[in-house]
Write a protein that holds these residues in place. Sequence first.
Motif: not given
Length: 171
Positions: A10-38
Amino acid sequence: MSGKITLLQGDITELKVDAIVNAAKNSLLGGGGVDGAIHRAAGPKLLEYCRTLNGCETGQAKITPGFDLPAAYVIHTVGPIWHGGDQGEADLLASCYRESLKLAAEQGLKSVAFPAISCGVYGYPVQQACEIAINATSQFLSKDSSIRKVIFCAFDKPVHQALMQALDSQK
Ligand code: ADP
């Protein structure tokens, strides 16, 4: 320890958990894929906050609030780009899972959900990546009893199946 591990598709952004993990880029300034969705689901305050963090090294992790997400926190970790496997990719990927779980435990979080780090544009072979994800996580959970639940949230079927296979071969 694999009793604490759950798989879902499913879509990780819909999960009501204490923390979701983001597959981020070194800049932490966003990107595509799961990063963009988050970032889309968390709202613009997430990017504002990420700008203050000075990026993140590959294999390391940083934590932020979840803002508009159902999850309370986002743990941003940077997976390795696949270069063929002889550039320390496996150790770096295992480190992503360990460091994310370490941060979660330090913050007293009980439930954490991971996407398949490096399995999108970073090109890590999916079966190998899923075995590392499951093994690094079970190893961590066997030493840390504070985290109660780890969810691996696959976006697509091939990743879900690879995770199932990796979890089965663990048991
Ligand atoms: P990376 O750059 O680490 O490879 P990607 O975001 O490109 O990160 O892909 C990582 C994994 O996340 C892929 O398996 C991709 O299908 C998956 N993914 C993309 N969007 C979502 C989402 N909303 N929820 C969960 N997983 C997602």
